[in-house]
Design a protein around this motif. Structure first.
Motif, PDB file in Angstrom:
ATOM      1  N   PRO A  40      -1.568  -5.363  12.063  1.00 28.65           N
ATOM      2  CA  PRO A  40      -0.625  -4.321  11.656  1.00 28.65           C
ATOM      3  C   PRO A  40      -1.316  -2.958  11.486  1.00 28.65           C
ATOM      4  O   PRO A  40      -1.154  -2.290  10.473  1.00 28.65           O
ATOM      5  CB  PRO A  40      -0.060  -4.845  10.336  1.00 28.65           C
ATOM      6  CG  PRO A  40      -1.152  -5.688   9.784  1.00 28.65           C
ATOM      7  CD  PRO A  40      -1.848  -6.292  10.967  1.00 28.65           C
ATOM      8  N   ARG A  41      -2.104  -2.561  12.492  1.00 21.87           N
ATOM      9  CA  ARG A  41      -2.756  -1.255  12.466  1.00 21.87           C
ATOM     10  C   ARG A  41      -3.267  -0.941  13.870  1.00 21.87           C
ATOM     11  O   ARG A  41      -3.473  -1.824  14.679  1.00 21.87           O
ATOM     12  CB  ARG A  41      -3.903  -1.216  11.470  1.00 21.87           C
ATOM     13  CG  ARG A  41      -5.073  -2.077  11.844  1.00 21.87           C
ATOM     14  CD  ARG A  41      -6.142  -2.118  10.759  1.00 21.87           C
ATOM     15  NE  ARG A  41      -7.144  -3.112  11.043  1.00 21.87           N
ATOM     16  CZ  ARG A  41      -7.030  -4.416  10.868  1.00 21.87           C
ATOM     17  NH1 ARG A  41      -5.905  -4.902  10.396  1.00 21.87           N
ATOM     18  NH2 ARG A  41      -8.007  -5.238  11.155  1.00 21.87           N
ATOM     19  N   LEU A  42      -3.487   0.347  14.111  1.00 26.05           N
ATOM     20  CA  LEU A  42      -4.057   0.804  15.368  1.00 26.05           C
ATOM     21  C   LEU A  42      -5.052   1.912  15.063  1.00 26.05           C
ATOM     22  O   LEU A  42      -4.722   2.873  14.368  1.00 26.05           O
ATOM     23  CB  LEU A  42      -2.979   1.356  16.305  1.00 26.05           C
ATOM     24  CG  LEU A  42      -3.497   1.995  17.596  1.00 26.05           C
ATOM     25  CD1 LEU A  42      -4.080   0.937  18.528  1.00 26.05           C
ATOM     26  CD2 LEU A  42      -2.398   2.781  18.279  1.00 26.05           C
ATOM     27  N   ASN A  51      -8.699   8.057  14.350  1.00 23.53           N
ATOM     28  CA  ASN A  51      -7.453   8.186  13.609  1.00 23.53           C
ATOM     29  C   ASN A  51      -6.893   6.781  13.465  1.00 23.53           C
ATOM     30  O   ASN A  51      -6.948   5.978  14.386  1.00 23.53           O
ATOM     31  CB  ASN A  51      -6.459   9.081  14.341  1.00 23.53           C
ATOM     32  CG  ASN A  51      -6.868  10.547  14.317  1.00 23.53           C
ATOM     33  OD1 ASN A  51      -7.823  10.925  13.640  1.00 23.53           O
ATOM     34  ND2 ASN A  51      -6.176  11.366  15.067  1.00 23.53           N
ATOM     35  N   LEU A  52      -6.349   6.493  12.292  1.00 29.57           N
ATOM     36  CA  LEU A  52      -5.857   5.156  11.986  1.00 29.57           C
ATOM     37  C   LEU A  52      -4.382   5.209  11.623  1.00 29.57           C
ATOM     38  O   LEU A  52      -3.967   6.042  10.822  1.00 29.57           O
ATOM     39  CB  LEU A  52      -6.663   4.564  10.817  1.00 29.57           C
ATOM     40  CG  LEU A  52      -6.312   3.156  10.371  1.00 29.57           C
ATOM     41  CD1 LEU A  52      -6.600   2.145  11.476  1.00 29.57           C
ATOM     42  CD2 LEU A  52      -7.111   2.809   9.119  1.00 29.57           C
ATOM     43  N   ASP A  53      -3.597   4.343  12.228  1.00 33.36           N
ATOM     44  CA  ASP A  53      -2.177   4.204  11.902  1.00 33.36           C
ATOM     45  C   ASP A  53      -1.969   2.789  11.390  1.00 33.36           C
ATOM     46  O   ASP A  53      -2.190   1.825  12.121  1.00 33.36           O
ATOM     47  CB  ASP A  53      -1.323   4.447  13.147  1.00 33.36           C
ATOM     48  CG  ASP A  53       0.166   4.451  12.841  1.00 33.36           C
ATOM     49  OD1 ASP A  53       0.600   3.722  11.919  1.00 33.36           O
ATOM     50  OD2 ASP A  53       0.904   5.172  13.513  1.00 33.36           O
ATOM     51  N   GLU A  54      -1.568   2.671  10.132  1.00 29.40           N
ATOM     52  CA  GLU A  54      -1.351   1.354   9.527  1.00 29.40           C
ATOM     53  C   GLU A  54       0.128   1.012   9.399  1.00 29.40           C
ATOM     54  O   GLU A  54       0.494   0.124   8.646  1.00 29.40           O
ATOM     55  CB  GLU A  54      -2.051   1.293   8.175  1.00 29.40           C
ATOM     56  CG  GLU A  54      -3.562   1.393   8.307  1.00 29.40           C
ATOM     57  CD  GLU A  54      -4.284   1.318   6.983  1.00 29.40           C
ATOM     58  OE1 GLU A  54      -3.868   2.016   6.033  1.00 29.40           O
ATOM     59  OE2 GLU A  54      -5.263   0.553   6.909  1.00 29.40           O
ATOM     60  N   ILE A  59       5.003   7.128  18.794  1.00 26.47           N
ATOM     61  CA  ILE A  59       4.430   6.559  17.582  1.00 26.47           C
ATOM     62  C   ILE A  59       3.462   7.528  16.933  1.00 26.47           C
ATOM     63  O   ILE A  59       3.566   7.812  15.749  1.00 26.47           O
ATOM     64  CB  ILE A  59       3.740   5.211  17.864  1.00 26.47           C
ATOM     65  CG1 ILE A  59       4.799   4.183  18.227  1.00 26.47           C
ATOM     66  CG2 ILE A  59       2.918   4.752  16.667  1.00 26.47           C
ATOM     67  CD1 ILE A  59       4.270   2.821  18.573  1.00 26.47           C
ATOM     68  N   ALA A  60       2.509   8.052  17.704  1.00 25.98           N
ATOM     69  CA  ALA A  60       1.499   8.930  17.119  1.00 25.98           C
ATOM     70  C   ALA A  60       0.876   9.806  18.190  1.00 25.98           C
ATOM     71  O   ALA A  60       0.889   9.468  19.366  1.00 25.98           O
ATOM     72  CB  ALA A  60       0.407   8.098  16.440  1.00 25.98           C
TER      73      ALA A  60
END
Length: 121
Positions: free
Chosen positions: A97-99, A42-45, A31-32
Motif C-alpha cells: 500500500p505505497r509507491l 517521493n513516497l505515496d502511501e 495519482i501523483a
C-alpha cells in the motif's frame, strides 16, 4: 548549478511530460506527479496494493538519470538520457500500500527530473 538553473531544468522535464505537476480533472486516473531531488525519492502511501499503474518519467540537462519505482516487492527501473527530449514510460502493479519513485544520477547538478503516475487502463 544555481537554484534557478535547477528549477529551469525541472520545468523543462515537466514540459516533456506535458504536466504542470497538478492533477488532471479529466478522469485520466491521475495519482501523483512531481520532481525529484537527486538522489532522492517521493513516497505515496495512499495507493492500494494490487493497483496497476503507468509511470512516466523525463529528465532534462546533461547526463543520465536512473528512475526507480518501488512498491513492496514490485520494482521497475528506467535509465533516461537527459540530452534526448523523450519520455520513458513503464507499468508497475503495486505489491504494497505505497509507491516510492526514486531518482539517481552521477551528475545531479546538471539534470532536472519529472514524473507522473496514473492508473493503468
Amino acid at each position: 548549478m544555481s537554484q534557478p538553473d535547477h528549477e529551469r531544468l525541472d520545468n523543462k522535464a515537466r514540459r516533456l511530460l506535458g504536466s504542470t505537476g497538478r492533477p488532471s480533472t479529466d478522469g485520466d486516473g491521475f495519482i501523483a506527479s512531481g520532481t525529484l531531488a537527486i538522489p532522492g525519492q517521493n513516497l505515496d502511501e495512499t495507493i492500494e496494493s494490487g493497483t496497476a499503474l503507468r509511470v512516466e518519467v523525463a529528465c532534462a540537462g546533461e547526463g543520465t538519470v536512473t528512475f526507480t519505482a518501488l512498491s513492496g516487492t514490485a520494482r521497475a527501473v528506467r535509465r533516461v538520457d537527459c540530452a534526448q527530449p523523450v519520455t520513458k514510460g513503464f507499468r508497475l502493479t503495486t505489491a504494497a500500500p505505497r509507491l516510492a519513485v526514486r531518482a539517481d544520477s552521477a551528475t545531479p547538478e546538471t539534470v532536472g527530473t519529472a514524473y507522473v503516475v496514473r492508473r493503468a487502463d
